[in-house]
Enzyme design. Sequence first.
Site, short mmCIF file in Angstrom:
data_model
loop_
_atom_site.label_atom_id
_atom_site.label_comp_id
_atom_site.label_asym_id
_atom_site.label_seq_id
_atom_site.Cartn_x
_atom_site.Cartn_y
_atom_site.Cartn_z
N ASP B 37 36.42 54.69 14.10
CA ASP B 37 37.20 54.01 15.14
C ASP B 37 38.36 54.90 15.58
OD1 ASP B 37 38.60 51.80 16.56
OD2 ASP B 37 37.12 50.57 15.57
N HIS B 107 43.10 49.64 18.04
CA HIS B 107 41.74 49.14 17.86
C HIS B 107 41.24 49.33 16.42
CE1 HIS B 107 37.33 49.03 18.51
NE2 HIS B 107 37.58 48.34 19.60
N SER B 444 33.54 44.53 19.34
CA SER B 444 34.29 45.33 18.35
C SER B 444 34.92 44.44 17.29
CB SER B 444 35.44 46.07 19.04
OG SER B 444 35.02 47.27 19.60
#
Lengths: 94, 656
Positions: B37, B107, B444
């Site tokens: 990520d 994220h 996600s």
Amino acid sequence: RPTFADKKSYIVYFGGHSHSSEEASLLQDRVVDSHYEILGSVLGSKEKAQDAIFYSYTRSINGFAANLDEEEAREISKHPGVISVFPNRGHKLH
Amino acid sequence: TTRSWDFMGLERDGVVPESSIWTKARFGEDVIIGNLDTGVWPESESFKDDDMGPIPSNWKGTCQNETDKQFRCNRKLIGARYFNKGYQSLVGPLSPELNSPRDNEGHGTHTLSTAAGRIVPGATLFGYSTGMAKGGAPNARVAAYKVCWPPVDGSECFDADILAAFDAAIHDGVHVLSVSLGGDPVDYFYDGLAIGSFHAVKNGLTVVCSAGNSGPFLGTVSNVAPWILTVGASTIDREFPSYVQLRNRKQMKGQSLSPVGLQQNFHPLISSKEAKATNMSSEDATQCLLGSLEPAKVRGKVVVCLRGNNGRVEKGEAVRQAGGVGMILANDESTGNEIIADAHVLPATHISYSDGVALLSYINSTKSPLGYITTPKTMLDTYPAPFMAAFSSRGPNTINPEILKPDITAPGVSIIAAYTGASGPTGLPFDSRRVLFNSESGTSMSCPHVSGIAGLLKALHPDWSPSAIKSAIVTSARTQDNTLEPMSNSSFVKADPFSYGSGHVRPNRAMDPGLVYDLTTNDYLNFLCSLGYNSTQNALFNVEPYLCPSRPLNIGDLNYPSISIPYLSGAVSVIRTVKNVGTPGTYRVRVIEPAGISVSVKPTSLKFMKVGEEKKFKVTLKAKSRDAAGDYAFGKLIWSDGMHYVRSPIVVKAGG
């Protein structure tokens, strides 16, 4: 020699390694060297291959990532050990 | 996350029952979960290591902090690496400080903490949904592999870096890899993610990937290789209602996580199209892109913007920059009733398509339209839940329609989890706010929920293969929502396996699935042979000598936990093998036939005497009439011994 702008990054994929994950560290230099040899046979010298390759995958995955022009990518894909040659494609976060 | 585990039954009002998979799997102890990520914010409370034992002796990973001395790993965050040579080959050299696994985007911190963040009391975003944040496997160790960087030509994560991260994670000793990224599906041997995940699965790692956010359109699902566990996104039973109150007394329910509302204070309303700045296109203004609105028209007003794919968060800033006091974000037809709570930079709320149509009609038909937005509240136990997110990518699988994708759905809408300290909650440069936890939506967010659950299963059943773990998750899923009706989509129309795969993940059932559909590396190689890859290619792929079988495998016979027949002509049979991982017993089959299709199973009962015993069965599908040709139809095959229910979706297209 083609200019940098003509080069794109590609993945050259050979499949897996015959060594175990434990042996990977010991054999790392040998694997990297074999990648230089193979690409060197297309680019004309091992030194050029060293300049072009920015990753050698040496543990479980066998392959490398390199800056190549289209013709070089086509040539390396003919090498008997190569499974696939493909562009360093982008992905998105989801 | 502060709600989703409760929603999935792992806890009840903060109490973890003895029967919960959390208790049984010791919250994921001894398992290592890796994440490909944007890196990690190591200072987050979700990665504190209080009371954790020493790092497992077989861990071979590393913590790359040579340029960022503040970046520290610990007994929870046991590894952090970055890979950016592939990215740099496209953008040129990065400034040295970027050579770090630190997450500047948010994220990666969000996804990794969702998979395996520790228990953090008092987690909240602007006071909403205050509670205990927890990852799926709170006692698991985590490792961050940073492969995503600021976007270039719309892409953030590149194959060369992804492959390097897979190679490292396999070597380091990771058990479960969570991958919340992807691209358009391509042939497996030309896709870094498919190749990397094959090697990972071959080495015993479970790889969980997001399905993509290109829904609700059919054929958009990504990460479709059969060795990947692919996850769609759906809602939970929590809402953050923030109402639009109009002067004509009509009220519309939206959702928001804006810190404030426009309580009891009427303001003029204007559509963003009407507020278009000179020299800007109506399309840009409709979407409220930065600079697209005319300050003279917007000042002091509440602006109605249309939701689009260019990001929801920029729109609020566009309104604020133009002097607006609030924003109402309205869905388009494709996103229907799916409304998302975001941390907007001004009083704002997000409303459904039908409410948006009604609101614009009020604005267009009223001389002085007025309204306000109420401050959001946290509401729990809302229904129906789950329903599928409109953005969640859908099948059929465009590479191999014989493999149903996505495999499963999990919570992915308005998920509150840990966040970076380097960016504001909107993630955009103008947002100077800093939050410890943020709300995010996407596949996600659903992917790491399943990664955490896979980690729990690994802790509970260390000898299970990645395919067995996947099968347990897939066959124990449910397709009902909390009103006991079939799960719906964002327009409240019945959803189907192209949206949710086998259904919504049910962790407490996954720990004791009864039977599993297991697969070995050789099964995947046979599958590749059937696609036309020869023995030599497969031998290289696998390294060990390998010969394609003289009679190629029927792709439909891959021992997948779902059945997909995209081209049913006459009668088609598929073979499956189930392995007993529960108690001895006799399982009987029940079939819910797809409309217009007859399904027969032989034998109809399977008797298991011991654990590990395998039994084959044959499923034959046939169109009931010639008129059955047309769209896909959906059914179900269920094996049950009265205690376990082993469910497989059936997807079939007659005359396809």
